[in-house]
Design an enzyme around this catalytic site. Structure first.
Site, PDB file in Angstrom:
ATOM      1  CD  GLU A  30      -3.075  -1.284   1.958  1.00  0.00           C
ATOM      2  OE1 GLU A  30      -3.373  -0.010   2.902  1.00  0.00           O
ATOM      3  OE2 GLU A  30      -3.036  -2.465   2.468  1.00  0.00           O
ATOM      4  CG  HIS A  53      -9.788  -5.357   1.078  1.00  0.00           C
ATOM      5  ND1 HIS A  53      -9.791  -6.511   1.553  1.00  0.00           N
ATOM      6  CD2 HIS A  53      -8.649  -5.669   0.682  1.00  0.00           C
ATOM      7  CE1 HIS A  53      -8.964  -7.301   1.805  1.00  0.00           C
ATOM      8  NE2 HIS A  53      -7.632  -6.152   2.219  1.00  0.00           N
ATOM      9  CG  ASN A  92      -0.551  -7.281  -1.519  1.00  0.00           C
ATOM     10  OD1 ASN A  92      -1.046  -7.594  -2.205  1.00  0.00           O
ATOM     11  ND2 ASN A  92      -1.352  -7.039   0.054  1.00  0.00           N
ATOM     12  CD  GLU A 102      -4.902  -7.952   2.000  1.00  0.00           C
ATOM     13  OE1 GLU A 102      -5.764  -6.772   2.401  1.00  0.00           O
ATOM     14  OE2 GLU A 102      -3.265  -7.341   2.174  1.00  0.00           O
ATOM     15  CG  ASP A 116     -12.833  -8.668   2.138  1.00  0.00           C
ATOM     16  OD1 ASP A 116     -12.447  -7.923   0.957  1.00  0.00           O
ATOM     17  OD2 ASP A 116     -12.469  -8.564   3.015  1.00  0.00           O
TER      18      ASP A 116
HETATM   19  O1  G2I Z   1      -7.657  -3.709   6.268  1.00  0.00           O
HETATM   20  C1  G2I Z   1      -7.593  -4.867   5.781  1.00  0.00           C
HETATM   21  C2  G2I Z   1      -6.728  -5.255   5.346  1.00  0.00           C
HETATM   22  C3  G2I Z   1      -5.864  -4.291   4.045  1.00  0.00           C
HETATM   23  N1  G2I Z   1      -4.596  -4.760   3.219  1.00  0.00           N
HETATM   24  C4  G2I Z   1      -3.450  -5.006   4.363  1.00  0.00           C
HETATM   25  C5  G2I Z   1      -4.225  -5.894   5.206  1.00  0.00           C
HETATM   26  O2  G2I Z   1      -2.878  -6.290   6.524  1.00  0.00           O
HETATM   27  C6  G2I Z   1      -5.775  -5.814   6.271  1.00  0.00           C
HETATM   28  O3  G2I Z   1      -5.544  -6.448   6.941  1.00  0.00           O
HETATM   29  C7  G2I Z   1      -6.105  -5.475   8.551  1.00  0.00           C
HETATM   30  C8  G2I Z   1      -6.729  -7.045   9.018  1.00  0.00           C
HETATM   31  O4  G2I Z   1      -7.671  -7.743   8.571  1.00  0.00           O
HETATM   32  C9  G2I Z   1      -7.297  -6.470  10.727  1.00  0.00           C
HETATM   33  O5  G2I Z   1      -6.915  -7.926  11.528  1.00  0.00           O
HETATM   34  O6  G2I Z   1      -5.347  -5.633   8.963  1.00  0.00           O
HETATM   35  C10 G2I Z   1      -5.695  -4.722  10.203  1.00  0.00           C
HETATM   36  C11 G2I Z   1      -4.740  -3.274  10.812  1.00  0.00           C
HETATM   37  O7  G2I Z   1      -3.623  -4.089  11.096  1.00  0.00           O
HETATM   38  C12 G2I Z   1      -6.031  -5.602  10.919  1.00  0.00           C
HETATM   39  O8  G2I Z   1      -6.658  -4.811  12.384  1.00  0.00           O
HETATM   40  C13 G2I Z   1      -5.741  -5.150  13.546  1.00  0.00           C
HETATM   41  C14 G2I Z   1      -6.809  -3.734  14.889  1.00  0.00           C
HETATM   42  O9  G2I Z   1      -6.427  -2.882  13.841  1.00  0.00           O
HETATM   43  C15 G2I Z   1      -5.804  -3.974  15.531  1.00  0.00           C
HETATM   44  O10 G2I Z   1      -6.292  -3.218  16.530  1.00  0.00           O
HETATM   45  C16 G2I Z   1      -6.097  -5.415  16.568  1.00  0.00           C
HETATM   46  O11 G2I Z   1      -5.164  -5.571  17.648  1.00  0.00           O
HETATM   47  O12 G2I Z   1      -5.689  -5.952  14.214  1.00  0.00           O
HETATM   48  C17 G2I Z   1      -5.412  -7.008  15.261  1.00  0.00           C
HETATM   49  C18 G2I Z   1      -5.760  -8.017  15.643  1.00  0.00           C
HETATM   50  O13 G2I Z   1      -6.224  -8.384  15.879  1.00  0.00           O
END
Ligand code: G2I
Length: 445
Positions: A138, A216, A180, A243, A245
């Site tokens: 990103e 997404h 990515n 990714e 969805d």
């Molecule tokens: O935002 C969707 C995806 C976009 N592309 C990059 C990916 O890495 C991203 O994934 C999401 C995860 O699905 C989430 O699970 O990225 C977020 C940010 O890293 C993730 O959220 C994080 C929360 O921000 C945190 O507060 C939390 O501790 O998930 C963590 C674990 O649950």
């Protein structure tokens, strides 16, 4: 690597079997804590033959304090994958989000060094275990600019992305290295900005192997989704849906099928990953964006995806031909000349010549060295470089280094020593200190 589309009649009954029959993988993002949920693991192992850590390999997880690495979550996922025949996608070495606090507070050359150290350390830790790395995630802005996104990473200098790819290649030469991003679901300003970067990287020998399209998606699919994948593939990189969805509701099954068909129709599209397993595992909350209900039941989108996999053409990855000396199946069709193959230039009279291009930051550098054979060709070559005082070589790829300070001699490795007249090969090394002013001397044997 060139791949050809083949038509194979098949009817796999799981996502991974159908994808595998077509020479591809089908993957899922895995949240570490879910590996103790047996209903979840049952679906994961039955349907998916690739996994990616949803969060466990991000910078905040792997280097919570500077120089103190924590691989607990990543190692757990790798162990699960190895025990269950799944390949692993690494996500992500550098991203403007999910940085540990200490990195968020850094800038300039200190941050650049910390970034490169992070890439080197993490890729080295997982060396040999990662099929493909999201080296950079990103880095482009949304909207119409087609430009880089502003971030602390970007403010260390526009060359941060190529420096990251070079450091990743040096640390784990066996992993495919990917860029990515999201909002790249058709031909638009953002995807074109990325396209131009990849084209530039390929033309200059920056080691990039693949581009991930996060996908997404909402309630419709852009008509040029496949064409966009294809134009990247034509740059001689693999592409993957990384990714996936899709907003739940009436059109979800069609969109999943459309994405899957698009991937199947592009011979360099090597796999699809959904960003989670069941709806209730998804970061998208109540969108019901995935292929399985929370109960574990398969959704209509599951069936449409499976059908599209089964209906699609297969790919036969051609055998990997090591070394640049074997031309042939990698040449693109005449309509899309590859920018990576410069026209042969007049060979120098004898022996060989070498030239260096440098990516430097305060405290370190990556040097790419181009070796050009003379009129007699080479059976092998040696390149000597005298480093400035205080500089030293820490990593070398596509050559073997003798010494690390002062005059360092780089010899060909087994697959790139033999060059035809005028033929060019490249190797590289990473160093600490300044790499300014190096003049290489090439000797052929
Ligand atoms: O935002 C969707 C995806 C976009 N592309 C990059 C990916 O890495 C991203 O994934 C999401 C995860 O699905 C989430 O699970 O990225 C977020 C940010 O890293 C993730 O959220 C994080 C929360 O921000 C945190 O507060 C939390 O501790 O998930 C963590 C674990 O649950």
């Amino acid at each position: 690597m060139t791949m050809t589309l083949t038509s194979t009649a098949s009817a796999g009954t799981t996502l991974k079997a159908s994808a595998a029959e077509k020479g591809r993988y089908f993957g899922a993002a895995v949240a570490g804590q879910k590996l103790s949920d047996s209903a979840y693991v049952t679906i994961l192992n039955r349907e998916f033959n690739s996994v990616v850590a949803e969060n466990d390999m991000k910078w905040d997880a792997t280097e919570p304090q500077q120089g103190r690495f924590n691989y607990t979550g990543g190692d757990r996922l790798v162990a699960h994958a190895q025990a269950n025949g799944q390949s692993v996608r690494g996500h992500a070495l550098l991203w403007y989000q999910q940085q540990p606090g200490w990195a968020q507070n850094m800038s300039g050359s200190a941050l650049r060094s910390a970034m490169m150290n992070h890439v080197t350390q993490v890729a080295t830790h997982f060396k040999g275990k990662i099929h493909s790395w999201d080296v950079v995630n990103e880095a482009f802005a949304d909207g119409n600019s087609g430009a880089r996104r502003d971030s602390n990473l970007q403010r260390t200098g526009n060359d941060w992305i190529e420096a990251a790819f070079r450091a990743a290649r040096a640390a784990d030469p066996g992993a495919k290295l990917c860029y990515n991003d999201y909002n790249t679901d058709g031909i638009n300003a953002k995807s074109t900005g990325i396209y131009n970067m990849v084209r530039d990287f390929k033309s200059r020998g920056v080691p990039i192997d693949c581009v991930g399209f996060q996908s997404h998606l909402g309630t419709s699919l852009s008509g040029d989704y496949q064409a966009n994948l294809q134009r990247f593939a034509d740059l001689d990189v693999d592409v993957q849906i990384t990714e996936l969805d899709v907003m739940g509701g009436g059109n979800q099954a069609n969109i999943y099928a459309g994405v899957t068909r698009a991937c199947m129709n592009v011979s360099r599209c090597t796999g699809i990953t959904t960003w989670g397993v069941r709806d209730c595992d998804s970061w998208r909350g109540s969108d019901n964006a995935l292929l399985f209900e929370c109960s574990g039941n398969k959704k209509a989108a599951y069936t449409s995806t499976l059908n599209a996999l089964n209906a699609g053409p297969g790919i036969t990855p051609s055998p990997t031909t090591p070394g640049p000396t074997t031309p042939g199946p990698t040449s693109p069709p005449p309509t899309s000349p590859s920018p990576t193959t410069p026209p042969p230039t007049t060979p120098p009279p004898g022996g060989c010549t070498a030239s260096v291009s440098l990516n430097s930051w305060t405290g370190g550098f990556v040097a790419s060295v181009k070796v050009t054979a003379g009129a007699a060709g080479t059976n092998g070559w040696n390149v000597s470089v005298t480093l400035p005082g205080g500089a030293s070589v820490t990593n070398t790829w596509s050559a073997t280094a003798s010494g690390s300070t002062g005059t360092v001699r780089f010899a060909n490795v087994n697959y790139n020593g033999r060059l035809g007249a005028g033929q060019v090969t490249e190797f590289g090394f990473q160093g600490t200190g300044s790499g300014a002013g190096m003049t290489p001397t090439c000797t052929a044997s």
